[in-house]
Design an enzyme around this catalytic site. Structure first.
Site, short mmCIF file in Angstrom:
data_model
loop_
_atom_site.label_atom_id
_atom_site.label_comp_id
_atom_site.label_asym_id
_atom_site.label_seq_id
_atom_site.Cartn_x
_atom_site.Cartn_y
_atom_site.Cartn_z
N ASP A 141 11.63 -29.36 -47.28
CA ASP A 141 10.89 -28.30 -46.60
C ASP A 141 11.82 -27.57 -45.65
OD1 ASP A 141 8.89 -29.79 -47.83
OD2 ASP A 141 7.55 -29.76 -46.12
N LYS A 204 4.36 -22.96 -47.33
CA LYS A 204 3.74 -23.85 -46.35
C LYS A 204 3.45 -23.06 -45.08
CE LYS A 204 5.22 -27.94 -43.64
NZ LYS A 204 6.27 -28.99 -43.53
N LYS A 240 0.91 -25.52 -49.19
CA LYS A 240 0.86 -26.65 -48.25
C LYS A 240 0.39 -26.14 -46.90
CE LYS A 240 3.68 -30.25 -46.04
NZ LYS A 240 4.97 -31.00 -46.06
#
Length: 296
Positions: A141, A204, A240
């Protein structure tokens, strides 16, 4: 990719979004679908989509090892429930998780590339990701450079995302937009599209490290972007939500948004994740009907 190509990519999408309209749409979705989605099955599914996260300055090898062992023990203690999707840590702990993790279906996720601010040299971001992958990370990430995004330097921002994607090799690559810093629906839509065009496997919401983290409104915009991108390119990108997702109620709200906008195809841990720490215990407690603190 030249600068005009970014403008060309963005021109294919409706980026002139109205913040009030997005807020109204969220209210409509929650009013229409919350009750029908507030079920044990949805809570169990949400538990299985969690990237169980610890990103504390007090983390150390012993704590991370114990954190991982709790995930190992979950399967034996709760055989009828899905385990979490991954364990998410700082990159220097990837090897610790990998060495202690005995559950094959749980991945090792790292936050890398100058997390949480993205304010460092691109070479350091790439090196950090490479080291994390070598240490056993299955998922990476990273955070976009919000300063570049806000200043309209799309080329500079996207070039680094692409370099980070290359460093992550074949690992699942998630790009954090830090939506609380972008603030407006239009900017969140732009960042979503640019991140996907730059190779994101997931987009995300947040790092959880600034005052405004995930919101249903930002999540709705991102899901709309994912749907539009899929219709344009045929490539499925995951979503996400992270930062401030704590309660079963939160989980039901975000599930309802994903289901309404993207449909059942996205309701799999391959395309939907929840970045959380306390949410795992809270979901488990709601499912079992009593307070449980299994996860650290």
């Amino acid at each position: 990719m030249e600068q005009d190509k970014y403008s060309q990519a963005l021109s294919k999408y409706d980026i002139a979004l109205d913040d009030q309209q997005i807020a109204a749409e969220v209210k409509e979705i929650v009013a229409a679908h919350y009750d029908e989605n507030n079920t044990p099955e949805v809570l169990k599914f949400s538990l299985g989509c969690i990237d169980l996260t610890t990103l504390n300055p007090t983390d150390g090898e012993r704590r991370i090892a114990e954190f991982t062992k709790r995930v190992n023990q979950f399967e034996e203690k709760y055989p009828n429930l899905p385990n979490v999707a991954s364990i998410c840590v700082y990159p220097n702990f990837a090897e610790v998780v990998k060495m202690n993790l005995d559950v094959s279906e749980v991945d090792v996720t790292v936050v890398a590339g100058g997390f949480p601010s993205s304010q460092t040299f691109p070479e350091i971001k790439v090196a950090e990701i490479g080291l994390a992958v070598a240490a056993g990370a299955d998922e990476v990430d990273i955070v976009i450079h919000c300063g570049q995004m806000l200043e309209g330097d799309y080329e500079g921002m996207c070039d680094v995302i692409e370099e980070c994607k290359a460093a992550a090799k074949d690992k699942i690559f998630k790009v954090i937009l830090e939506t609380g810093a972008l603030k407006s629906a239009s900017l969140i839509m732009k960042a979503s599209v640019l991140a996907m065009y730059s190779g994101a496997d997931f987009i995300k919401t947040s790092t959880g490290k600034i005052s405004v983290a995930a919101t249903p409104e930002a999540s709705l915009v991102m899901c709309k972007a994912i749907k539009a991108y899929y219709e344009e390119t045929g490539r499925k990108v995951g979503f996400k939500v992270a930062g401030g997702v704590r309660t079963p109620e939160d989980a039901v709200i975000y599930y309802s948004i994903v289901k309404t906008v993207l449909g059942d195809e996205w309701l799999t841990k391959d395309l939907y994740r929840i970045g959380a720490s306390s949410a795992a215990n809270n979901l488990l407690s709601a499912i079992e009907g009593k307070e449980i603190k299994h996860f650290l």
